[in-house]
Design an enzyme around this catalytic site. Structure first.
Site, PDB file in Angstrom:
ATOM      1  N   GLU A  58      25.794  29.637  20.741  1.00 13.90           N
ATOM      2  CA  GLU A  58      26.473  29.972  21.873  1.00 13.90           C
ATOM      3  C   GLU A  58      27.131  28.691  22.657  1.00 13.90           C
ATOM      4  O   GLU A  58      26.616  28.684  23.899  1.00 13.90           O
ATOM      5  CB  GLU A  58      25.958  31.099  22.627  1.00 13.90           C
ATOM      6  CG  GLU A  58      25.985  32.222  21.916  1.00 13.90           C
ATOM      7  CD  GLU A  58      25.581  33.555  22.766  1.00 13.90           C
ATOM      8  OE1 GLU A  58      25.147  33.286  23.885  1.00 13.90           O
ATOM      9  OE2 GLU A  58      25.766  34.577  22.153  1.00 13.90           O
ATOM     10  N   GLU A 108      25.597  37.972  15.665  1.00 10.69           N
ATOM     11  CA  GLU A 108      24.993  38.532  16.714  1.00 10.69           C
ATOM     12  C   GLU A 108      25.486  39.761  17.006  1.00 10.69           C
ATOM     13  O   GLU A 108      26.860  39.757  17.696  1.00 10.69           O
ATOM     14  CB  GLU A 108      24.597  37.843  18.091  1.00 10.69           C
ATOM     15  CG  GLU A 108      23.419  36.889  17.869  1.00 10.69           C
ATOM     16  CD  GLU A 108      23.052  36.146  19.162  1.00 10.69           C
ATOM     17  OE1 GLU A 108      23.167  36.813  20.392  1.00 10.69           O
ATOM     18  OE2 GLU A 108      22.487  35.216  19.033  1.00 10.69           O
TER      19      GLU A 108
HETATM   20  O1  AHR Z   1      20.190  38.233  21.376  1.00  9.76           O
HETATM   21  C1  AHR Z   1      20.302  37.883  22.823  1.00  9.76           C
HETATM   22  C2  AHR Z   1      20.781  36.610  23.262  1.00  9.76           C
HETATM   23  O2  AHR Z   1      22.084  37.008  23.417  1.00  9.76           O
HETATM   24  C3  AHR Z   1      20.863  35.330  22.310  1.00  9.76           C
HETATM   25  O3  AHR Z   1      19.782  34.726  22.474  1.00  9.76           O
HETATM   26  C4  AHR Z   1      22.161  34.850  22.709  1.00  9.76           C
HETATM   27  O4  AHR Z   1      22.496  33.880  21.707  1.00  9.76           O
HETATM   28  C5  AHR Z   1      22.928  35.751  23.236  1.00  9.76           C
HETATM   29  O5  AHR Z   1      23.579  35.527  24.375  1.00  9.76           O
END
Ligand code: AHR
Length: 509
Positions: free
Chosen positions: A173, A292
């Protein structure tokens, strides 16, 4: 009751299904590692401190690949802190989650845990506070056989054979202002390019994943993907997508729309990847890693994300999932399968305690959250290749979508076993769906292996420590088979899998 029809033709193959879409995620975050998968002294822990109950649930979940060590944590992580003699490892502040990191668990423990759990590791390099040099050293430590400083360091730590990790994330990110060392697209694209180049020189077999936008609402979404890929198109294989679903309006129809938005998100990123390819007149296709994704909104206020006093492994992001969240996760899995031609990797975020399908009590038991079930069923029955089914079903208008189809399906077929799995989400609040499944190009007679439904009258019902099985799959008895036609009645607001078997070998492709 409304009627619907699914027509499945064995010749209409979308793509082989890369089973790495059934991945998960372990971050040094809250109680995901400490008190989650690692808890020395726990009644079920092995000699390494790996919790046996969490290990057994991970195997049952069927996760195929697990991303580590973050997440936001990765952008400030020094991998060297987590290898070598445990008593010599430093304790440091983790600025991602305002916690104290003891480094009792690191890369080698993670690899050992993965091997024992039967999952493939996916690692990431820190492009926040560090960069190319750290990345090449970390890779040399993990994957180079012997005869160099970092490979021999690994061997001196008791790991003679290389870890041979294939899939690597180039940071996390990097567009997010909350990220340590956040970057502009131009800055990140250049670093990703040079890092990927150096990593590939060490190990040409790697699959390298560039960071896409942190989510689809980022102000730079789209432009970020284009600019990053324009820079590192030749060096990377994959771009990442992240999304977290929410039901802030407490409206199930609106909530269901997040599944359609996930589909649109995938198609938009595919278009951008292909635009970058087209500009180069290149046949190369960048694949997608949805590394994610999950429901996360109840436990994402500041109190859930940060505890005062720099604690060690505080309870963070401990989202308790309910029935409607399980329907959303089931729908998202259908979407991932239906995009199998471009989505090759995906990670449910995360695995344990922090937005996890598995919940534990430190020193106590472990149990399955509601979302565990659709994931485990999809990972078990989503095998082989994805077929493009024709779906005829009623639609309704919702606040998000003028026409939201009530039936969402994905169909997989495994030529090796002759098994055919039909995944189906009935999004109607009120109507059962009487679904006819017509199978073309299969045996004249098919056999039912099992029909499973996930349903509960109360959408807000949860699984808890004291009632861990409130939501669990049940057998759907409302099924009939006649020749190659199957009829199934799907309850309103239910997620279903119908598993069939036929005998004919798949035609050679
Ligand atoms: O999964 C929780 C967080 O969400 C992670 O660390 C990040 O990559 C995202 O913003």
């Amino acid at each position: 009751m409304s009627r619907a029809k699914i027509t499945v033709d064995r010749d209409f193959v979308l793509s082989d299904l890369d089973r790495r879409v059934f991945g998960a995620f372990v971050e040094h975050l809250g109680r995901c590692v400490y008190g989650g998968l690692y808890e020395p002294g726990h009644a079920t822990a092995d000699e390494r401190g790996f919790r046996g109950d969490v290990m057994a649930l991970t195997r049952e979940l069927g996760a195929t690949i697990i991303r580590y060590p973050g997440g936001n944590f990765m952008s400030g992580y020094d991998w060297e802190d987590g290898v070598g003699p445990v008593e010599q490892r430093p304790t440091k502040l983790d600025l991602a989650w305002f916690s104290t990191e003891t480094n009792r668990f690191g890369t080698n423990e993670f690899i050992d845990w993965c091997r024992k759990a039967g999952v493939e590791p996916m690692l990431g390099v820190n492009l926040g506070t560090r960069g190319m040099d750290e990345a090449r050293q970390y890779l040399e430590y993990c994957n180079h056989p012997a005869g160099s400083h970092f490979a021999d360091l690994r061997r001196s730590h008791g790991y003679e054979a290389p870890h041979d990790v294939k899939v690597w994330c180039l940071g996390n990110e990097m567009d997010g202002p909350w990220q340590i060392g956040a970057k502009t697209a131009a800055e990140y694209g250049r670093i990703a390019q040079e890092t990927a180049k150096a990593m590939r020189w060490i190990d040409p077999t790697l699959i390298l994943s560039a960071c896409g936008s942190s989510h689809r609402q980022m102000p730079t979404y789209g432009a970020w993907e284009y600019e990053v890929l324009d820079q590192c198109f030749n060096e990377v294989d994959v771009i990442s997508l992240h999304t977290y679903f929410a039901n802030r309006a407490d409206d199930i129809d609106e909530y269901f729309g997040v599944i359609d938005q996930m589909d649109a998100f995938i198609k938009e990123v595919v278009s951008i990847c292909d635009a970058v390819a087209a500009k180069r007149r290149s046949p190369k296709r960048i694949m997608l890693s949805f590394d994610e994704w999950n429901v996360w909104y109840k436990a994402n206020t500041i109190e859930h994300m940060r505890k005062p006093g720099w604690p060690v492994a505080p309870p963070l992001l401990e989202e308790v999932y309910n029935m409607e969240d399980a329907l959303i996760v089931g729908g998202a899995l259908i979407t991932l399968m239906n995009n199998a031609d471009r989505v090759k990797y995906a990670c449910l975020a995360q695995l344990v305690n922090a937005i996890g399908p598995i919940m534990t009590e430190t020193g106590g038991p472990a149990w399955r959250q509601t979302i565990f079930h659709p994931f485990a069923l999809a990972a078990r029955h989503g095998q082989g290749r994805v077929l493009q089914a024709k779906v005829e079903a009623p639609a309704v208008a919702t606040k998000l979508l003028p026409e939201m189809p009530l039936l969402l399906t994905a169909v997989t077929e495994d030529p090796a076993t002759g098994r055919l799995s039909v995944f189906a989400l009935n999004r109607s609040r009120t109507e059962a769906l009487d679904v006819e499944i017509e199978l073309r190009g299969f045996d004249a007679e098919v056999e039912l292996v099992e029909a499973i439904e996930l349903h509960h009258a109360n959408l807000k019902a949860t699984n808890t420590r004291s009632a861990p099985d409130t939501i669990r799959p049940a057998s759907n008895q409302d099924m009939r088979i006649q020749g190659a036609t199957v009829r199934a009645v799907l309850k309103p607001l239910s997620w279903n899998v119908v598993v069939l078997r036929h005998g004919r070998e798949a035609p050679a492709r």
